[in-house]
Design an enzyme around this catalytic site. Sequence first.
Site, mmCIF file in Angstrom:
data_model
loop_
_atom_site.group_PDB
_atom_site.id
_atom_site.type_symbol
_atom_site.label_atom_id
_atom_site.label_comp_id
_atom_site.label_asym_id
_atom_site.label_seq_id
_atom_site.Cartn_x
_atom_site.Cartn_y
_atom_site.Cartn_z
ATOM 1 N N CYS A 384 92.879 -4.799 34.908
ATOM 2 C CA CYS A 384 93.944 -4.214 34.083
ATOM 3 C C CYS A 384 94.782 -3.202 34.859
ATOM 4 C CB CYS A 384 93.364 -3.588 32.826
ATOM 5 S SG CYS A 384 92.180 -2.258 33.139
ATOM 6 N N HIS A 517 90.031 1.210 30.141
ATOM 7 C CA HIS A 517 91.177 0.298 29.999
ATOM 8 C C HIS A 517 92.465 1.067 30.271
ATOM 9 C CE1 HIS A 517 93.057 -3.397 28.959
ATOM 10 N NE2 HIS A 517 93.624 -2.968 27.835
ATOM 11 N N ASP A 538 99.915 -4.832 26.822
ATOM 12 C CA ASP A 538 98.495 -4.805 27.167
ATOM 13 C C ASP A 538 98.178 -5.966 28.114
ATOM 14 O OD1 ASP A 538 95.746 -4.665 27.290
ATOM 15 O OD2 ASP A 538 95.470 -4.378 25.140
#
Length: 604
Positions: A384, A517, A538
């Site tokens: 991520c 995250h 995202d």
Amino acid sequence: MLTCAFCGEEIMLEEDMKTHLLLSHMENDLRCPLCSLSGVSYDELSFHISSAHPEMQDGAQDPPHITGLPAAANTQSHKTPLSSWAQDSCKRDADATHSSDTSDSMCLKQDITSGSRASSTKETSTTLSPTRRQKSVMLSNKDNNTFKSEHSKAKQKRLSSKREEELFSCPMCPLVCSSFDMLQEHVELHLQEQRSTEGSAQKAFLPAMRSPSAIRLSGEKRLECPLCSVVCMDSFSLQEHVELHLEHGAAASSAAVAHSPGSDLRLARELQQEEEARQEREDFKKLQKQFGLDGGGGYCRQMERSMEKAVARGILAPSEFHCKRAEMMESLASGVDDGRTRTRGVLRALSEYYQSEGRDCVHVWLSADTDHYCSSAGDSGWGCGYRNIQMLLSSLHTIDAYAPFLPEKAVPSIPRVQSMIEEAWKEGLDPHGASHFNQRLQGTRAWIGATEIYALLTSLGTSARIMDFHRPTGPDNSHPRLFDWVKQYFQSGRSGKLPPRLIQTTLPSLYLQHQGHSRSIVGLEQRKNGSLCLLLLDPGSPASDTRKLLSRDTLPAALKQLRKPPRSLKHTQYQLVAVQGRLSAEEKQRRIMSSRTLCAERIP
């Protein structure tokens, strides 16, 4: 040195000479003067005369002449020591064979020799060495076996007469003497033997243990262990024996301490500490695996394993597998992302939507055009942070103030991003963070965060800031201060005029990090009631969901996934990375120096 008058043999001690005379010249020549008995010992002959010729005992004042004796042995002065020696040997014989007959044997021998001396004369005794004493015991045993019946008769006669005498016991051995003078001579011999034994013990080590019978025969001093029944020959042996006891006692004490309640408690604590250490090592290994630091391979290896599993399940044909693998290797070689997870035109679609729709919003701020990058099979679970860097770089490439200065003319792939961060570390940026990853990201699945984004942007010559919202500032663990800061960021550079409802800025997107995250902030909504709502892209959302934003029919439903009100951000800590201009060479060097102790701007 003494010389025998009969054979000329030279003997050292007087006691040995007496023994020699008795054994060599007297026992074999003795004959009874009243009958034909011969070849017996002096004690046997005396017993024979007193038993077989009692009439001579009653009528004679002096003992009869015993033929065969040397002239020197017929006088009263020489008979007395010989008689005393025979008496003493018989006493020791009786003690060695049966301790209960000690006093009886002594009385019997006194009855045998009573005719050879006056009753008022005190007797003297000489004690033999251990070797001669054993010989004497054997001779006495022979006498007892030969004249057993005569001894029993004499004993019965003596018991019937109930004669009582005063006895003297040796304090160093079990021997019992009939007079004080005999006892004194006997004890003096004990002392002589003890001194000679101590002298010889320094030359040769004697056995530490002896049987009780041997000790009684030798007449040695009993050095008994105070902790057990072992008897030692000398003090040196006893000391060593006792030290062994003490060592064993110390070991037993240690064992007892080891099993004491306090020891059990210490053992329990040690076991608990070992278990905690083991659990900590296992947790650390799990964290290493979770954050990609276990050496399990990086993007390329994970992508290959994913495609191999797809082939094994029949989802991917072998030919297609080889084609995709070749494309992946080509992309990695060029350092440019292959674009398979990229979705373009998201911000343009949002701008069109807010121009005609979204009437419930008073103001909407949008960042510069930003492409969405989602995770793929090669970086699932850990990529991520790299995908958000790709989003931020795609935004910088659309801004004229940054695009000309970027060394990469296209968005780099994840392995290339890892290489770029390593190059920033080599320049001296964030040495503490570099040591955390052991100066290496390529070929790993390591997670990155805000500090790695800052190091990369500073290395590219852009001014970056890290804002740390380290604790909630609103009800229900919300962060209203974070929303206010994002609003100020999008409002920066504008005049005090009332802004229109839609503001399309030329500002890069913001990197938003929280535990586990990260996402990218590409816009902000302000509703009529004054509440704020972030618009987030995202990396965890698949490309199929993001592409729904490109269609006017599916955009309103897909927009709900982008909107994040304050109640949806409830992590304890958030960090923002914002790009705010270019850096000169001097400013870049100052940033490198200050990053040695890199600190974020804490709010509040």
